[in-house]
Motif scaffolding. Structure first.
Motif, PDB file in Angstrom:
ATOM      1  N   HIS A   8       0.978  -1.202   0.192  1.00 26.13           N
ATOM      2  CA  HIS A   8      -0.060  -0.088  -0.125  1.00 26.13           C
ATOM      3  C   HIS A   8       0.828   1.259   0.027  1.00 26.13           C
ATOM      4  CE1 HIS A   8      -2.812  -3.161   1.094  1.00 26.13           C
ATOM      5  NE2 HIS A   8      -3.815  -2.328   1.108  1.00 26.13           N
ATOM      6  N   ILE A   9       0.542   2.563  -0.500  1.00 22.39           N
ATOM      7  CA  ILE A   9       1.153   3.721  -0.294  1.00 22.39           C
ATOM      8  C   ILE A   9       0.072   4.776   0.525  1.00 22.39           C
ATOM      9  CG2 ILE A   9       2.295   3.276  -2.513  1.00 22.39           C
ATOM     10  CD1 ILE A   9       0.309   5.076  -3.831  1.00 22.39           C
ATOM     11  N   ASP A  10       0.740   5.747   0.870  1.00 19.73           N
ATOM     12  CA  ASP A  10      -0.033   6.888   1.508  1.00 19.73           C
ATOM     13  C   ASP A  10       0.415   8.176   1.048  1.00 19.73           C
ATOM     14  OD1 ASP A  10      -1.334   5.198   3.394  1.00 19.73           O
ATOM     15  OD2 ASP A  10       0.751   4.868   4.542  1.00 19.73           O
ATOM     16  N   PRO A  11      -0.679   9.002   0.860  1.00 20.45           N
ATOM     17  CA  PRO A  11      -0.195  10.347   0.396  1.00 20.45           C
ATOM     18  C   PRO A  11       0.477  11.199   1.322  1.00 20.45           C
ATOM     19  CG  PRO A  11      -2.433  10.332   0.651  1.00 20.45           C
ATOM     20  CD  PRO A  11      -1.861   8.855   0.831  1.00 20.45           C
ATOM     21  N   LEU A  12       1.330  12.108   1.012  1.00 24.74           N
ATOM     22  CA  LEU A  12       1.586  13.175   2.124  1.00 24.74           C
ATOM     23  C   LEU A  12       2.280  14.400   1.108  1.00 24.74           C
ATOM     24  CD1 LEU A  12       5.378  12.739   3.037  1.00 24.74           C
ATOM     25  CD2 LEU A  12       4.383  11.021   1.653  1.00 24.74           C
ATOM     26  N   SER A  13       2.136  15.741   1.795  1.00 26.32           N
ATOM     27  CA  SER A  13       2.466  17.004   1.181  1.00 26.32           C
ATOM     28  C   SER A  13       3.903  16.900   1.066  1.00 26.32           C
ATOM     29  CB  SER A  13       1.856  17.930   1.979  1.00 26.32           C
ATOM     30  OG  SER A  13       2.565  19.130   1.448  1.00 26.32           O
TER      31      SER A  13
END
Length: 397
Positions: A19-24
């Motif tokens: 899985h991947i997670d978004p971040l700024s």
């Protein structure tokens, strides 16, 4: 951090496999950014990726360099890119596939071939070309050369920071810990008297005698030519030396009449009393040094502690606009002792947690953060970010 990347959306590998997670892009802070351009179908890219993974883990992470690799995909579609990033690339970040920065960066930086690895500065301009970056990685991984000075030079070019080792401001004993607390609680008395040598004390007394002499023999006041002639003049009343000394209090009056021998005796008694206070304080505070501590010029610092019995911290989120995870409080462990982070004296409420065991926590929930800590409880490594303007590593000084 490059201003070009601050508005981009990045992807990070999640603690949950696959899985991947978004971040700024703002999460990069003041880190030096290595942009890595590659595609899955290229055999040369796959070979160099393996070298870069070793370089990332065994050099950048192991030695604590404030450097992050950001993968810029040249894959034909998002499905290929995701498979490439999750299953082939290392434990770094990537730019979201449909982000305009991913499409434009290669053109902006003049990337002509793959793989390419470049260092960019805060303005998004290339400061170290791909040839030098790739050669450095190959020298470190294949020929086991030490290129730490080269990496530090990259950081200096990218951020302006000169990565010289800073002296650790870590207390080494309970007595020193308590002594610092004593300074903090009563700074005037301790700093002016406890740290004063007999010679300095004599100089202070001489200056005090002069000050009192000036008070007892004040200079005559000059008449004010602008004063109204009709205003009645007031007589200057000079108090007697005895009255001034009485006003200073019996303790000060007695002290000023001490002979040098008596003054030395008084100082010895004073030092003994201070040492007794320090011993009492040290018994009340459960101090322990961290297993490892390193400070970076970006207001970030790494601490490694033994969390086998827990960390003894309470976590909280900032506002929804950035959702940073911060220390919101401390609590005692089940055995009644302080938590390992609090007892170092180096972590304070409000410090942001950036990484746990070298994994970025941006986008993770509390359960996932707990899983990261549980992976290596006997040696938990945490990177903190302190707000600009607050000193790092000097809480108790």
């Amino acid at each position: 951090m490059s201003g070009r990347l601050s508005s981009t959306t990045l992807w990070a590998k999640s603690a949950k496999k696959g899985h991947i997670d978004p971040l700024s892009g703002r999460e990069l802070g003041d880190l030096t950014v290595l942009l890595y351009f590659a595609e899955k179908s290229s055999e040369e890219c796959r070979k160099f990726t393996e070298l870069l993974k070793s370089f990332h883990q065994e050099t950048l992470r192991a030695k604590g360099f404030p450097v992050e690799v950001v993968f810029v995909s040249s894959d034909p579609n998002v499905e290929t890119m995701l498979d490439h990033f999750v299953n082939v690339q290392g434990k770094w970040l990537t730019i979201k596939y449909d982000d305009v920065a991913r499409r434009d960066l290669a053109k902006e930086l003049g990337i002509q071939s793959l793989p390419s690895l470049v260092v960019i500065d805060k303005a998004g301009k290339q400061v170290v070309d791909s040839k030098e970056c790739i050669q450095t990685v190959e020298l470190v991984v294949q020929k086991k050369k030490n290129c730490d000075s080269t990496i530090k030079e990259w950081c200096k070019k990218a951020t302006g920071w000169d990565l010289k080792e800073k002296p650790l401001d870590v207390v080494t004993s309970q007595e020193e810990f308590a002594s610092r607390l004593l300074h903090q609680m009563n700074p005037n008395r301790v700093r002016k008297e406890l740290d004063m040598s007999p010679e300095a004390e004599q100089k202070r007394l001489a200056a005090l005698y002069k000050e009192q002499s000036d008070k007892l023999n004040p200079p005559a006041r000059k008449p004010n030519p602008n004063a109204s002639q009709s205003k009645p003049k007031t007589e200057l009343r000079v108090e007697s030396p005895e009255k001034i000394l009485n006003d200073l209090g019996p303790r000060r009056q007695k002290r000023e009449k001490l002979s040098p021998e008596e003054e030395q005796k008084r100082l010895a008694e004073f030092y003994a009393k201070q040492q007794e206070q320090i011993q009492q304080l040290s018994q009340g505070f459960k101090f322990s040094s961290p297993l490892y501590y390193k400070q970076y010029p970006t207001n970030q610092f790494d601490i490694v502690v033994n969390a086998s019995n827990g960390l003894g911290i309470e976590l909280g989120w900032t506002d929804k606009s950035d959702e940073r995870v911060v220390i919101s409080g401390f609590r005692e462990l089940e055995n009644g002792s302080w938590g390992p982070l609090e007892s170092t004296g180096l972590v304070i409420i409000g410090d942001q947690i950036v990484r746990i065991n070298d994994v970025p926590i941006a986008g993770l929930n509390m359960d996932q953060i707990g899983e990261l800590i549980m992976k290596n409880r006997s040696r938990t490594k945490i990177r903190f970010q302190r707000k600009l303007g607050a000193a790092v590593g000097t809480k108790l000084s």
